[in-house]
Design a protein around this motif. Structure first.
Motif, mmCIF file in Angstrom:
data_model
loop_
_atom_site.group_PDB
_atom_site.id
_atom_site.type_symbol
_atom_site.label_atom_id
_atom_site.label_comp_id
_atom_site.label_asym_id
_atom_site.label_seq_id
_atom_site.Cartn_x
_atom_site.Cartn_y
_atom_site.Cartn_z
ATOM 1 N N GLN A 166 0.967 -1.392 0.051
ATOM 2 C CA GLN A 166 -0.064 -0.032 -0.051
ATOM 3 C C GLN A 166 1.074 1.233 0.070
ATOM 4 N N ARG A 167 0.762 2.169 -0.865
ATOM 5 C CA ARG A 167 1.557 3.502 -1.156
ATOM 6 C C ARG A 167 0.767 4.694 -0.431
ATOM 7 N N VAL A 168 -0.407 4.651 -0.383
ATOM 8 C CA VAL A 168 -1.173 5.723 0.089
ATOM 9 C C VAL A 168 -2.679 5.656 0.700
ATOM 10 N N THR A 180 -7.530 4.034 -1.081
ATOM 11 C CA THR A 180 -6.167 3.420 -0.960
ATOM 12 C C THR A 180 -5.436 3.279 -2.426
ATOM 13 N N GLY A 181 -4.327 3.046 -2.520
ATOM 14 C CA GLY A 181 -3.696 2.913 -3.587
ATOM 15 C C GLY A 181 -2.495 2.100 -3.457
ATOM 16 N N LYS A 206 0.339 2.081 -13.819
ATOM 17 C CA LYS A 206 1.248 1.892 -13.165
ATOM 18 C C LYS A 206 0.861 2.208 -11.713
ATOM 19 N N GLU A 207 2.014 1.860 -10.760
ATOM 20 C CA GLU A 207 1.513 2.045 -9.068
ATOM 21 C C GLU A 207 1.312 3.544 -8.869
ATOM 22 N N LEU A 208 0.558 3.683 -7.862
ATOM 23 C CA LEU A 208 -0.050 5.067 -7.052
ATOM 24 C C LEU A 208 1.036 5.548 -6.462
ATOM 25 N N ASP A 209 0.882 6.933 -6.609
ATOM 26 C CA ASP A 209 1.913 7.865 -5.833
ATOM 27 C C ASP A 209 0.974 8.574 -4.592
ATOM 28 N N ASP A 210 -0.294 9.182 -5.013
ATOM 29 C CA ASP A 210 -0.779 9.861 -4.182
ATOM 30 C C ASP A 210 -2.266 10.017 -4.441
#
Length: 427
Positions: A166-168, A180-181, A206-210
């Motif tokens: 989980q990035r954010v 969530t991302g 692609k993957e989440l940043d914010d």
């Protein structure tokens, strides 16, 4: 204005810091850790009480909660249904905590008789000498202080990639939704605080940043490493209402890094969105980009979005890593990637009002503006954290004004000079 490194140091903890949240009008929560490796570096949260002693801000540790082998890389705090909740990203899962307020004996806290362990404030046994040193005033007058318990509630898996992470995480302003991302590029919308999956929003590759919710919570913006900022309707649409790409002024390709919504005091119905972006190419000197957008939330409540309009754009000397917007939308803060510098801008014009060079020894991982009640002695006060384990505060001084007594003296002096000149000229 500029300020040298070292001004405004509030606290230093014994683990790298990755997340920063305002807990109450006087309390701030920091989180991080060293990971699952057996390095001896702790993982968890620390809560500090902030105050101003008339000269500077000071921080006093209130409690500490350790999370075992799970480092806390991201978190979000919100009051929902009369209770305070904390959501923390721990590997592939989102852990929900309930934050309970406790009143404890301040004198005992000062002597170290209370210590926080796993969210519980425990009392240690006093020695004979300590009992002898307690004054009669202390024994008869008990001063209470606010402390907290952090109790784990529920946990859900929020990322399902090959190496899930989980990035954010972000909780809506009304405390009814959680977004969530992670690595798998999916935006997931959950009910809160029950944490039941409502929608899985697919638009990024692609993957989440914010992530961030608009002030009225009907819009959600997501930013990923595919270079897109997608705006979603949290009530209806499964498809993004808007797709925004970075528009750099120099023609270089940039990717969004962070996003935050901000209110507009001059036009209450117009919501502004602020983004930071960094160049894709690492050759040469990387210059970060701070931008302000409008039109992102046009048609809120109607299920339709208008095109986003870029209003302001500022190039900074280096790449950016952190972004914050004050609750009233008046100020924007950014943190840099390489020098660990912190800067504050006026939101409507993106004019810089404060620059703190090398505030941290490493890149800035989190920023939060202090509530206006606590920062009343200055125009704004910005907190910053980094993997250098430090928590700093950076104040934007209020515009200097002439004291009333000096103004009166100046008025009397001008009148005297005018009268003298008129008498000399015979007027």
């Amino acid at each position: 204005m500029s300020r040298n490194r070292g001004d405004g140091l509030l606290a230093k903890v014994d683990f790298p810091l990755y997340a920063l949240q305002i807990l109450t009008n006087r309390h701030v929560l920091v989180a991080g850790g060293g990971g699952a490796s057996n390095t001896g570096v702790a993982n968890g949260f620390e809560i500090f009480e902030l105050s101003h002693n008339g000269t500077k801000f000071v921080a006093e540790e209130v409690m500490r909660h350790e999370t075992g082998p799970n480092v806390v890389m991201n978190c979000s705090v919100r009051n929902a249904q009369g209770r305070t909740y904390l959501c923390a990203g721990q590997e592939s899962h989102c852990q929900l905590y309930r934050v309970n307020v406790r009143m404890v004996d301040a004198a005992e806290m000062r002597r170290g008789s209370f210590r926080a362990e796993n969210g519980l404030v425990r009392r240690r046994r006093r020695t004979v000498s300590e009992n002898d040193n307690i004054s009669k005033t202390e024994s008869t007058t008990v001063e209470k202080r606010i402390s907290f318990e952090i109790r784990p509630c529920d946990s859900v898996q929020t990322d399902f990639g090959e190496d899930p992470l989980q990035r954010v995480v972000r909780i809506s302003h009304n405390g009814k939704l959680m977004a969530t991302g992670g690595i798998d590029g999916k935006v997931r919308l959950w009910s809160f605080p029950k944490m039941q999956l409502l929608h899985q929003l697919e638009g990024h590759t692609k993957e989440l940043d914010d992530l961030d919710f608009s002030p009225c919570d009907s819009r959600l913006v997501s930013i990923a490493k595919d270079g897109l900022a997608l705006v979603w309707d949290t009530t209806r649409s499964r498809e993004p209402l808007l797709k925004i790409t970075c528009e750099p002024p120099n023609g270089t390709k940039y990717l969004f890094r962070r996003c935050r919504f901000g209110a507009n005091e001059d036009r209450p119905k117009e919501t502004r969105m602020f983004t930071i972006a960094n160049p894709v190419s690492r050759s040469g000197r990387a210059r970060g980009l701070l931008q302000m957008w409008t039109g992102v939330c046009a048609g809120e409540g109607q299920g339709q979005g208008a095109g986003a309009v870029l209003r302001r754009s500022v190039l900074l000397p280096e790449a950016l890593s952190a972004l914050a917007v004050r609750e009233d939308g008046r100020f924007v803060g950014v943190g840099t990637m390489f020098s660990g510098s912190v800067e504050v801008y006026i939101a409507f014009s993106l004019q810089r009002v404060l620059q703190v060079r090398a505030a941290h020894g490493m890149f800035v991982t989190g920023l939060q503006f202090l509530p206006t009640q606590l920062a009343s002695r200055s125009d704004a006060a910005l907190l910053s954290i980094s993997v250098d384990n430090c928590l700093y505060v950076h104040s934007v001084p209020s515009p200097s004004t002439v004291p009333a007594w000096i103004a009166i003296i100046l008025i009397v002096f001008v009148l005297f000079c005018t009268f003298t000149l008129c008498s000399y000229l015979g007027i």
